[in-house]
Scaffold this active site. Structure first.
Site, PDB file in Angstrom:
ATOM      1  N   PHE A  96      16.751  33.617  43.800  1.00 47.96           N
ATOM      2  CA  PHE A  96      16.826  34.633  45.326  1.00 47.96           C
ATOM      3  C   PHE A  96      15.796  34.335  46.295  1.00 47.96           C
ATOM      4  O   PHE A  96      15.028  35.596  46.441  1.00 47.96           O
ATOM      5  CB  PHE A  96      17.685  35.521  44.857  1.00 47.96           C
ATOM      6  CG  PHE A  96      18.868  35.604  44.847  1.00 47.96           C
ATOM      7  CD1 PHE A  96      20.287  35.288  45.097  1.00 47.96           C
ATOM      8  CD2 PHE A  96      19.296  35.363  42.429  1.00 47.96           C
ATOM      9  CE1 PHE A  96      21.422  35.266  44.984  1.00 47.96           C
ATOM     10  CE2 PHE A  96      19.932  34.978  42.407  1.00 47.96           C
ATOM     11  CZ  PHE A  96      21.736  35.249  43.158  1.00 47.96           C
ATOM     12  N   GLY A 116      16.304  32.511  60.753  1.00 48.70           N
ATOM     13  CA  GLY A 116      16.713  31.305  60.716  1.00 48.70           C
ATOM     14  C   GLY A 116      16.088  30.775  59.445  1.00 48.70           C
ATOM     15  O   GLY A 116      16.229  31.492  58.099  1.00 48.70           O
ATOM     16  N   CYS A 172      17.739  28.192  54.681  1.00 47.62           N
ATOM     17  CA  CYS A 172      18.678  28.313  53.477  1.00 47.62           C
ATOM     18  C   CYS A 172      19.745  29.303  54.129  1.00 47.62           C
ATOM     19  O   CYS A 172      20.886  28.887  54.667  1.00 47.62           O
ATOM     20  CB  CYS A 172      18.074  29.515  52.807  1.00 47.62           C
ATOM     21  SG  CYS A 172      17.106  28.814  51.401  1.00 47.62           S
ATOM     22  N   LYS A 175       9.589  33.076  60.318  1.00 47.34           N
ATOM     23  CA  LYS A 175       9.437  34.432  59.600  1.00 47.34           C
ATOM     24  C   LYS A 175       7.869  34.870  59.506  1.00 47.34           C
ATOM     25  O   LYS A 175       7.548  33.899  59.286  1.00 47.34           O
ATOM     26  CB  LYS A 175      10.406  35.653  59.183  1.00 47.34           C
ATOM     27  CG  LYS A 175       9.992  34.941  57.417  1.00 47.34           C
ATOM     28  CD  LYS A 175      10.757  35.127  56.598  1.00 47.34           C
ATOM     29  CE  LYS A 175      10.241  34.059  55.193  1.00 47.34           C
ATOM     30  NZ  LYS A 175      10.987  34.894  53.306  1.00 47.34           N
TER      31      LYS A 175
HETATM   32  C1  UDX Z   1      16.672  34.050  52.320  1.00 47.98           C
HETATM   33  C2  UDX Z   1      17.279  34.329  51.366  1.00 47.98           C
HETATM   34  O1  UDX Z   1      16.306  36.416  51.598  1.00 47.98           O
HETATM   35  C3  UDX Z   1      16.648  34.216  50.159  1.00 47.98           C
HETATM   36  O2  UDX Z   1      17.246  34.969  48.712  1.00 47.98           O
HETATM   37  C4  UDX Z   1      17.076  32.529  49.729  1.00 47.98           C
HETATM   38  O3  UDX Z   1      16.792  32.674  48.279  1.00 47.98           O
HETATM   39  C5  UDX Z   1      16.929  32.662  50.639  1.00 47.98           C
HETATM   40  O4  UDX Z   1      17.002  32.259  52.006  1.00 47.98           O
HETATM   41  P1  UDX Z   1      14.047  33.131  53.629  1.00 47.98           P
HETATM   42  O5  UDX Z   1      14.927  32.235  54.015  1.00 47.98           O
HETATM   43  O6  UDX Z   1      12.873  33.054  52.614  1.00 47.98           O
HETATM   44  O7  UDX Z   1      15.020  33.714  52.542  1.00 47.98           O
HETATM   45  O8  UDX Z   1      14.770  34.788  54.511  1.00 47.98           O
HETATM   46  P2  UDX Z   1      14.794  35.629  54.639  1.00 47.98           P
HETATM   47  O9  UDX Z   1      13.727  36.559  54.160  1.00 47.98           O
HETATM   48  O10 UDX Z   1      16.072  36.129  53.869  1.00 47.98           O
HETATM   49  O11 UDX Z   1      14.742  35.741  56.252  1.00 47.98           O
HETATM   50  C6  UDX Z   1      16.104  34.367  57.116  1.00 47.98           C
HETATM   51  C7  UDX Z   1      15.748  34.761  58.507  1.00 47.98           C
HETATM   52  O12 UDX Z   1      16.497  36.111  58.569  1.00 47.98           O
HETATM   53  C8  UDX Z   1      14.263  34.930  59.091  1.00 47.98           C
HETATM   54  O13 UDX Z   1      14.861  34.059  60.221  1.00 47.98           O
HETATM   55  C9  UDX Z   1      14.185  36.464  59.139  1.00 47.98           C
HETATM   56  O14 UDX Z   1      13.571  36.880  60.242  1.00 47.98           O
HETATM   57  C10 UDX Z   1      15.997  36.932  59.808  1.00 47.98           C
HETATM   58  N1  UDX Z   1      15.946  38.428  59.350  1.00 47.98           N
HETATM   59  C11 UDX Z   1      16.257  39.359  58.054  1.00 47.98           C
HETATM   60  C12 UDX Z   1      16.355  38.834  60.182  1.00 47.98           C
HETATM   61  O15 UDX Z   1      16.188  38.367  61.269  1.00 47.98           O
HETATM   62  N2  UDX Z   1      16.647  40.459  60.192  1.00 47.98           N
HETATM   63  C13 UDX Z   1      16.323  41.226  59.058  1.00 47.98           C
HETATM   64  O16 UDX Z   1      16.757  42.795  58.708  1.00 47.98           O
HETATM   65  C14 UDX Z   1      16.111  39.954  57.843  1.00 47.98           C
END
Ligand code: UDX
Length: 472
Positions: free
Chosen positions: A151, A276, A279, A339
């Site tokens: 995760f 984005g 994942c 992000k």
């Molecule tokens: C995600 C999952 O969190 C992780 O558990 C899995 O293993 C892989 O995918 P990651 O892709 O690194 O991790 O990023 P994450 O921090 O989850 O953010 C994903 C996207 O959602 C980003 O673009 C972020 O900006 C966006 N986001 C996140 C939002 O727009 N709002 C939020 O509240 C949280």
């Protein structure tokens, strides 16, 4: 324990380095010679906190690198498969790398071993891996297949691995589950956390973490369902933010109100320009494809994806409303990564917006603390790049905030205003309070909150009694 990790991409590299830090003997296998050479020479190919330290700590000792998969399998009790599962044109996961690795593993099995899926894979993959290994000659009782989903979030992968909310292990035999329990014992018995050189504990971490042992199919589903749920939470709040904009409510207050319900929780409720990364977009498509194959039409996921795309279009409309026409306008861009805290631009909403603005004929000057090189590979010289936020804003008709980097939340607003042609900020990550921006002379547009116009100070002070801005 002797562990082989096959695939030294993001998940494999982090997992391998962390297993070594837990005290295991790890061999990382990859067929990319350039990557192997870089790792052997002490370079860290990804931007990830604590990973360079862990690689330095264990390289050449408990952490070896090789391209010889069969030898790595022969010398290991557990083989973690962390190869890529890219999406096909239809959106389902391409499992051909997993299959070819399973075939190769089969020929090297010379005693009881467990083969563990670490990549995110659709339900039933473990069954296929088992069939492929059997088909290629390994005796039926010489191995078990487990599923051990990760995760990890990019940027915090090492701490996410070592301080997880839970460890999920899918195993269909007690013998296999026992090996998995042994691998994670330094975490589950708490001994790792007592070490003086353990990777520092992040806020909110609960140790020791629980280990949840399920069937392999359940574990495979847990990973897809978790990511789909988190993406749904983001799309949900983005949809609510659109309603807030229509009725003049403040999404920050709404989030505080719903996030304090312990059944909902405040995390992953930040509205923005959509999710984005490598994942969520891929996993949602794959989960939708898995559901379809099983005969379930998971239309909720279609809607989550649709809202995510719509959020970007809404943001574009916001830019148009603030600037009227776009052709020839000079726009400063803060943030390109999907992000904050990463150089990854895969499926980055910021990049998709940059491409739309280029199509509209805007002149763009962009800054990102880590993702400029990667962006240059995609957009070439169509975008000008600045070396800091203020230079990106210089002479701009408007400044867009597209990634939630911490440094973008603490800008010197006077310096910023001085540099810009017009003090217009359109913030896709809600990093500032509208009333602060208006008071500092900006016209400020954000997500799910009323615009704060410098000219007529239209933001109502009552909209944010606590002055609260972002949360987790
Ligand atoms: C995600 C999952 O969190 C992780 O558990 C899995 O293993 C892989 O995918 P990651 O892709 O690194 O991790 O990023 P994450 O921090 O989850 O953010 C994903 C996207 O959602 C980003 O673009 C972020 O900006 C966006 N986001 C996140 C939002 O727009 N709002 C939020 O509240 C949280």
């Amino acid at each position: 324990m002797r562990i082989a990790v096959i695939g030294s991409g993001y998940v494999g590299l982090v997992a391998g380095a962390c297993f070594a830090d837990l005290g295991h003997e790890v061999v990382l296998v990859d067929n990319d010679q350039q990557k192997l050479a870089a790792l052997q020479a002490g370079r860290c190919p990804i931007h990830e906190q604590f990973l360079p330290e862990l690689l330095d700590r264990h390289r050449g000792q408990r952490l070896q690198f090789t391209d010889n998969l069969q030898e790595a399998v022969r010398s290991s009790a557990a083989i973690f498969v962390a190869v890529g599962t890219p999406p096909t044109d239809q959106g389902d996961a391409d499992l051909s790398y997993v299959e070819s690795v399973a075939r190769e593993i089969s020929g090297a099995i010379d005693g009881y071993k467990i083969v563990v899926e670490k990549s995110t894979v659709p339900v039933y993959t473990s069954e296929w891996v088992r069939k492929i290994i059997l088909r290629n000659g390994a005796p039926v009782d010489s191995f078990d297949v487990a599923s051990n989903p990760e995760f990890l979030r990019e940027g915090t992968g090492v701490t996410d691995f070592l301080y997880p909310d839970r460890i999920v292990v899918g195993a269909d035999s007690e013998r296999c589950a026992a090996v998995m329990r042994e691998i994670y014992a330094p975490m589950t018995d708490g001994s790792y956390y007592k070490k003086h050189d353990a990777i520092p504990r992040p806020d909110r971490a609960q140790t020791p973490p629980p280990i949840i042992v399920t069937s392999t199919k359940s574990a495979e589903l847990i990973k897809h369902a978790s990511n789909a749920f988190l993406a749904m939470k983001i799309s949900f709040i983005n949809a609510v933010s659109s309603i807030c904009e229509s009725v003049g409510a403040n999404v920050q207050q709404v989030c505080q109100g719903i996030g304090t319900d312990s059944r909902i929780g405040p995390r992953f409720l930040n509205p923005g320009i959509g999710y984005g990364g490598s994942c969520f977009p891929k996993d949602l498509m794959a989960f939708r494809a898995v559901a379809r194959e099983c005969g379930y039409d998971f239309r909720l996921l279609d809607e989550v994806i649709r809202i995510n795309e719509e959020q970007r279009h809404r943001f574009l409309r916001k830019i148009r409303n603030a600037l009227w026409t776009l052709r020839g306008k000079r726009i400063g861009i803060l943030g390109l990564a999907f992000k904050g805290g990463t150089d990854d631009i895969r499926e980055s909403p910021a990049i998709l917006l940059v491409q739309s603005l280029l199509q509209e004929g805007c002149h763009l000057c962009a800054y990102d603390p880590a993702a400029i090189e990667r962006t240059r590979e995609v957009v070439g010289n169509k975008v000008e790049f600045a070396t800091n936020a203020y230079d990106a804003a210089a002479g701009a008709d408007a400044l867009l905030i597209l990634t939630d980097w911490e440094e973008f939340a603490t800008l010197d607003l006077s310096e910023l205003k001085r540099k810009m042609r017009y003090p217009i900020v359109i913030d896709g990550r809600n990093l500032y309070l509208p009333e602060t921006m208006a008071a500092r002379g900006f016209s400020y547009y954000s997500v799910g909150r009323e615009p704060a116009l410098a000219d007529n100070q239209s933001t109502r002070a009552s909209d944010n009694p606590q002055g609260a801005t972002r949360k987790a």
